[in-house]
Scaffold this active site. Structure first.
Site, PDB file in Angstrom:
ATOM      1  N   GLN A   9       0.816  -1.228   0.000  1.00 29.68           N
ATOM      2  CA  GLN A   9       0.000   0.000   0.000  1.00 29.68           C
ATOM      3  C   GLN A   9       0.847   1.274   0.000  1.00 29.68           C
ATOM      4  O   GLN A   9       0.512   2.251  -0.661  1.00 29.68           O
ATOM      5  CB  GLN A   9      -0.914  -0.005   1.241  1.00 29.68           C
ATOM      6  CG  GLN A   9      -1.599   1.311   1.557  1.00 29.68           C
ATOM      7  CD  GLN A   9      -2.895   1.513   0.782  1.00 29.68           C
ATOM      8  OE1 GLN A   9      -3.880   0.798   1.001  1.00 29.68           O
ATOM      9  NE2 GLN A   9      -2.899   2.460  -0.126  1.00 29.68           N
ATOM     10  N   ASP A  55     -14.169  -3.052  -4.168  1.00 31.15           N
ATOM     11  CA  ASP A  55     -13.030  -2.355  -3.576  1.00 31.15           C
ATOM     12  C   ASP A  55     -13.167  -2.191  -2.067  1.00 31.15           C
ATOM     13  O   ASP A  55     -12.306  -2.649  -1.312  1.00 31.15           O
ATOM     14  CB  ASP A  55     -12.802  -0.988  -4.260  1.00 31.15           C
ATOM     15  CG  ASP A  55     -11.385  -0.456  -4.078  1.00 31.15           C
ATOM     16  OD1 ASP A  55     -10.558  -1.158  -3.461  1.00 31.15           O
ATOM     17  OD2 ASP A  55     -11.109   0.655  -4.555  1.00 31.15           O
TER      18      ASP A  55
HETATM   19 FE   FE2 Z   1      -8.188  -1.129  -3.994  1.00 27.20          FE
END
Ligand code: FE2
Length: 427
Positions: free
Chosen positions: A151, A308
């Site tokens: 991330q 998502d």
């Molecule tokens: Fe994502």
């Protein structure tokens, strides 16, 4: 036959079809099967489809809404900052409990395959351990595919590459990335190359958050397509979000789409999140931000819609309903022809099933008896109504049941039930 579903409508438009099931698999699909089933269910013309598939999710963050605080601005950048605040407070038990709770919602919605990114920027890899545990716990009901997702940037975050390798060693399925999150365009391209080489060496699939930006010059998808072709990864690579494509120059896109097609790179748009988070630096007109779904499809590129986020630092809504995702995708992409609306249904079912490489998916003899009966007669009606899942089957076994959506009206001096299907003859 152990079970026969009679009088079903199918996503391809066939009507009044019987589906015979023996053990874990579909044995026959035809009108008026002569065989008898130990159990028979009359679907009364309802749509029966293979399960919903979510090609893009974050199971490590889901259902954390409000922890440690809510996203006040509702922006992507505050969401990332909020996730950074939450990460040190995460415990494995809490991660597992939230992910399992989401999986229950998923089953109830007929969502039986999920590709979830898992953040690998925590050197403890708590979330990786938690989701590997969850993958085993839900194996009998959900195909959970995990993506090692750096991330905070593969090259930008200290130790991320080492953590990512360890996550793959532990059994994470797919190589992730976030090239637009690296410090420079060059570093983004280098991250794509490193990650694709890692995937090629290990025989894994790739799914990167790619160009989740309104910057028309964010072109990491070009590098991703190039590396896919160079390394022979065709058919195993997806670019998620690709929102910069919304803002790109048309001439450049006319070169890019054939490159993606040649490389067999799939595109995963996330309509609810893209329409919410993109265009935030715009005044008016505000860009929608979602990638060019109809143009990608017309170019022969595999496309799916993902959810998502649900109730997490980035998104405060959602309930595991892929019909809500398809509904938003249809509107944002203006896919309003009859064919395009029906195609939106495929973008949350069969298209993501191909991207995930699911085995035995579909409605045909030999496929797994993984089926959903919807309270609607067709894919378009299912999207319109966000139809209830009357029945969810996995390997021939009932996992969930729901009553049809009906309302009792007290009007005109009487009482009557209505539903929201078009009355016979009204069309
Ligand atoms: Fe994502």
């Amino acid at each position: 036959m152990d079970l026969i579903l009679r009088h079903a409508s199918l996503p391809d438009g066939r009507r009044d079809i019987d589906i015979g099931i023996s053990g874990e698999r579909i044995a026959a699909v035809a009108p008026r099967l002569a065989a008898q089933g130990a159990i028979e269910i009359d679907c009364q013309g309802d749509l029966v489809c293979p399960p919903f598939v979510d090609a893009h999710f974050h199971l490590d963050a889901t259902l954390s809404y409000g922890l440690p605080r809510v996203n006040a601005s509702g922006t992507l950048l505050e969401g990332i900052a909020l996730w950074g605040e939450l990460k040190p407070q995460l415990t494995q038990d809490a991660l597992v409990q939230r992910a399992l709770a989401y999986c229950d919602w998923a089953v109830a919605r007929g969502l039986l395959a999920i590709r979830s990114h898992v953040d690998v920027c925590d050197p403890r890899l708590l979330a990786v351990e938690a989701l590997l545990h969850v993958r085993e716990r839900v194996r009998d009901r959900i195909d959970l595919q995990l993506v090692a997702f750096p991330q905070d940037g593969l090259l930008r975050a200290p130790g991320a590459l080492d953590n990512l390798r360890r996550a793959l060693d532990m059994g994470v399925d797919v190589v992730g990335g976030i090239p637009h999150g690296e410090r420079t365009m060059d570093e983004g391209a280098r991250a794509v190359r490193i990650l694709c080489e890692l995937a090629a060496a290990r025989g894994l699939r790739v799914d990167m958050h790619c160009d989740e930006s309104d910057d028309p010059l964010s072109r990491h998808i070009e590098t991703l397509a190039f590396e896919t072709q160079r390394l022979g990864l065709q058919g195993r690579v997806a670019g998620s979000h690709l929102t910069s494509m919304h803002s790109m120059d048309n001439y450049y896109v006319s070169k890019l789409l054939p490159l993606m097609r040649e490389a067999g790179v799939a595109a995963i748009a996330n309509p609810l999140i893209n329409i919410t988070l993109q265009g935030r630096h715009d005044s008016y007109p505000k860009r929608r931000g979602m990638t060019r779904v109809p143009e990608l499809l017309a170019a022969g590129i595999e496309v799916a819609f993902g959810h998502d986020c649900v109730l997490d630092p980035w998104y405060s809504l959602g309930s595991a309903d892929m019909l809500e995702v398809a509904h938003m995708g249809l509107h944002v992409a203006q896919m309003t022809s009859q064919a395009a609306m029906a195609q939106c249904f495929a973008l949350v079912t069969e298209a993501p099933a191909r991207i995930l490489g699911l085995d035995g998916y579909g409605i045909a003899p030999g496929c797994y008896a993984d089926l959903v009966r919807l309270d609607a007669p067709s894919p378009i009606d299912a999207i319109r109504l966000r139809a209830a899942r009357r029945l969810v089957l996995r390997r021939g076994r009932v996992l969930a049941e729901a009553a049809p959506a009906r309302v009792t009206l007290h009007t005109d001096g009487g009482v009557r039930d209505i539903d929201f299907r078009l009355s016979p003859g009204a069309g």
